[in-house]
Design a protein around this motif. Structure first.
Motif, PDB file in Angstrom:
ATOM      1  N   SER A 175      24.406   2.880   2.848  1.00 28.53           N
ATOM      2  CA  SER A 175      24.276   2.183   1.570  1.00 28.53           C
ATOM      3  C   SER A 175      25.348   1.124   1.432  1.00 28.53           C
ATOM      4  O   SER A 175      26.384   1.163   2.110  1.00 28.53           O
ATOM      5  CB  SER A 175      24.381   3.174   0.401  1.00 28.53           C
ATOM      6  OG  SER A 175      25.698   3.667   0.290  1.00 28.53           O
ATOM      7  N   THR A 194      26.206  -4.747  -3.244  1.00 30.93           N
ATOM      8  CA  THR A 194      26.277  -6.173  -2.932  1.00 30.93           C
ATOM      9  C   THR A 194      26.254  -7.017  -4.188  1.00 30.93           C
ATOM     10  O   THR A 194      25.579  -6.700  -5.159  1.00 30.93           O
ATOM     11  CB  THR A 194      25.105  -6.598  -2.024  1.00 30.93           C
ATOM     12  OG1 THR A 194      23.876  -6.399  -2.735  1.00 30.93           O
ATOM     13  CG2 THR A 194      25.070  -5.790  -0.748  1.00 30.93           C
ATOM     14  N   LEU A 200      14.059  -9.888   0.781  1.00 35.12           N
ATOM     15  CA  LEU A 200      14.691  -9.717  -0.521  1.00 35.12           C
ATOM     16  C   LEU A 200      15.440 -11.016  -0.793  1.00 35.12           C
ATOM     17  O   LEU A 200      16.343 -11.382  -0.026  1.00 35.12           O
ATOM     18  CB  LEU A 200      15.646  -8.523  -0.494  1.00 35.12           C
ATOM     19  CG  LEU A 200      16.119  -7.976  -1.843  1.00 35.12           C
ATOM     20  CD1 LEU A 200      14.947  -7.402  -2.626  1.00 35.12           C
ATOM     21  CD2 LEU A 200      17.186  -6.914  -1.640  1.00 35.12           C
ATOM     22  N   CYS A 252      21.875  -1.017  -2.358  1.00 36.67           N
ATOM     23  CA  CYS A 252      20.787  -0.867  -1.390  1.00 36.67           C
ATOM     24  C   CYS A 252      21.115   0.269  -0.428  1.00 36.67           C
ATOM     25  O   CYS A 252      22.290   0.547  -0.158  1.00 36.67           O
ATOM     26  CB  CYS A 252      20.572  -2.159  -0.609  1.00 36.67           C
ATOM     27  SG  CYS A 252      20.257  -3.597  -1.653  1.00 36.67           S
ATOM     28  N   HIS A 254      16.157  -0.598  -2.868  1.00 43.94           N
ATOM     29  CA  HIS A 254      16.941  -1.676  -3.455  1.00 43.94           C
ATOM     30  C   HIS A 254      16.906  -1.511  -4.965  1.00 43.94           C
ATOM     31  O   HIS A 254      15.824  -1.532  -5.563  1.00 43.94           O
ATOM     32  CB  HIS A 254      16.382  -3.044  -3.047  1.00 43.94           C
ATOM     33  CG  HIS A 254      16.226  -3.210  -1.567  1.00 43.94           C
ATOM     34  ND1 HIS A 254      17.276  -3.546  -0.752  1.00 43.94           N
ATOM     35  CD2 HIS A 254      15.149  -3.048  -0.759  1.00 43.94           C
ATOM     36  CE1 HIS A 254      16.857  -3.612   0.507  1.00 43.94           C
ATOM     37  NE2 HIS A 254      15.563  -3.302   0.524  1.00 43.94           N
ATOM     38  N   MET A 308      23.438  -5.526  -6.732  1.00 44.42           N
ATOM     39  CA  MET A 308      22.450  -4.556  -6.267  1.00 44.42           C
ATOM     40  C   MET A 308      23.125  -3.450  -5.476  1.00 44.42           C
ATOM     41  O   MET A 308      24.189  -3.653  -4.892  1.00 44.42           O
ATOM     42  CB  MET A 308      21.395  -5.238  -5.387  1.00 44.42           C
ATOM     43  CG  MET A 308      20.724  -6.436  -5.994  1.00 44.42           C
ATOM     44  SD  MET A 308      19.453  -7.110  -4.906  1.00 44.42           S
ATOM     45  CE  MET A 308      18.268  -5.764  -4.910  1.00 44.42           C
ATOM     46  N   LEU A 325      11.237  -9.305  -4.254  1.00 41.80           N
ATOM     47  CA  LEU A 325      10.893  -8.630  -3.007  1.00 41.80           C
ATOM     48  C   LEU A 325       9.553  -9.176  -2.539  1.00 41.80           C
ATOM     49  O   LEU A 325       8.567  -9.131  -3.286  1.00 41.80           O
ATOM     50  CB  LEU A 325      10.822  -7.116  -3.213  1.00 41.80           C
ATOM     51  CG  LEU A 325      10.797  -6.288  -1.922  1.00 41.80           C
ATOM     52  CD1 LEU A 325      11.542  -4.972  -2.114  1.00 41.80           C
ATOM     53  CD2 LEU A 325       9.370  -5.996  -1.463  1.00 41.80           C
TER      54      LEU A 325
END
Length: 325
Positions: free
Chosen positions: A18, A21, A79, A123, A40, A121, A49
């Motif tokens: 993971s 970001t 993405l 992810c 995400h 985000m 997306l």
């Protein structure tokens, strides 16, 4: 036994990865299929997306704060900050440690692109053994979009909050906690999807119908709880108060295979898992736990399923070689 947990445990390999970001527009990344799945979750701002042609939804999906997208990587997808921007391609490392090309991964994933972000985000990625996919996970759509307004997603977002805390303020034990939270997150994503399908209008098919049907679900729990038991179709049907023929028909329609065929498949799947363990049990023990009274009968059934003897399978898996089956 929990069939969903079993299905994930049977396919999951390696450690999940993971990262938190922070992106500044314009930005875009393209993910290529790598035998796994990824999620995400947008915390601030938005992202789009975009699925590859012929894979999942054709139209780009806008993700806003609180939205989560779960993608089974059977094809490439992008993405991006906005559709049409330039993208850079990344691929999940085969050991699940991160995305390539990126700098070496530290014990706690780094926070990227600090500044005034257009999107924040979190992810994650999971490696799945696709040589022998569980039909429950194979039944998933290419893209699962869980909107922020979905009431079923409250536990999911609570775990996301804990994950963000660990990634932004690492403490002793963070590495293990992050791994555990990612495993929990995967199960919650799948459960939230299933609850949504179950609660939607219309006739359900596949595993959504299997888990929702009392008799089929009872039989699946029994098989997963005690695969070594010499189950009969009548005995499994009786668990849900159905006679043999109606139960067999309903089970086959929803699961995709007859009850005893699924029993054999699950026995061989769990046996293969035990054979892959570094300090695996003796073959006799593996055979007994799979419901076979003799090693010979087990070896015959295993070879029919995997195309090789159990001992050979154990040796090749120990050497890290990819196998089909």
């Amino acid at each position: 036994m929990d069939v969903l947990s079993d299905a994930v445990a049977a396919m999951r390999v390696g450690r999940p990865h993971s990262s938190l970001t922070r992106r500044q527009a314009p930005w875009g990344v393209r993910f290529t299929g790598a035998g796994g799945a990824g999620f995400h979750a947008v915390l601030e701002g938005h992202a789009w997306l975009v699925m590859a042609e012929g894979h999942g939804d054709a139209e780009p999906v806008r993700l806003g704060p609180g939205d989560i997208a779960f993608v089974t990587q059977r094809g490439a997808y992008e993405l991006v900050s906005e559709p049409g921007v330039a993208v850079r391609e990344v691929t999940l490392r085969l050991d699940g440690s991160g995305l390539a090309p990126v700098p070496p991964v530290s014990p706690v994933p780094r926070v990227m692109d600090a500044g005034s972000p257009s999107a924040v985000m979190i992810c994650g990625a999971y490696l799945l053994d696709e040589n022998r996919p569980h039909p429950l996970l194979s039944d998933l759509p290419g893209l699962v979009h869980l909107a922020a307004a979905d009431e079923e997603g409250a536990p999911l977002r609570a775990v996301l909050g804990l994950l963000v805390t660990e990634l932004t303020d690492p403490q002793p034990g963070t590495d293990t906690i992050v791994t555990s939270l990612l495993d929990t997150l995967l199960l919650l994503i799948l459960r939230t999807w299933w609850l949504g399908v179950r609660g939607s209008a219309g006739d359900h098919s596949g595993w959504a119908a299997a888990l929702a049907h009392p008799a089929v679900a009872a039989a699946l729990r029994a098989i997963h709880s005690d695969p070594a038991h010499p189950w009969t179709v009548g005995e499994l049907g009786a668990l849900g108060s159905l006679s043999r023929a109606p139960f067999a028909r309903r089970f086959t329609e929803s699961v995709g295979t007859p009850p005893l065929a699924y029993l054999t498949w699950w026995r061989m799947t769990t046996a293969a898992g035990r054979l892959r363990e570094p300090d695996g049990a003796p073959l006799r023990t593996v055979a007994e736990r799979a419901g076979y009274s003799s090693e010979f009968a087990f070896a015959k059934a295993f070879k029919r399923e995997f195309g090789m003897a159990p001992g050979q399978y154990r040796k090749l898996r120990g050497a890290g070689l990819a196998l089909s089956g």
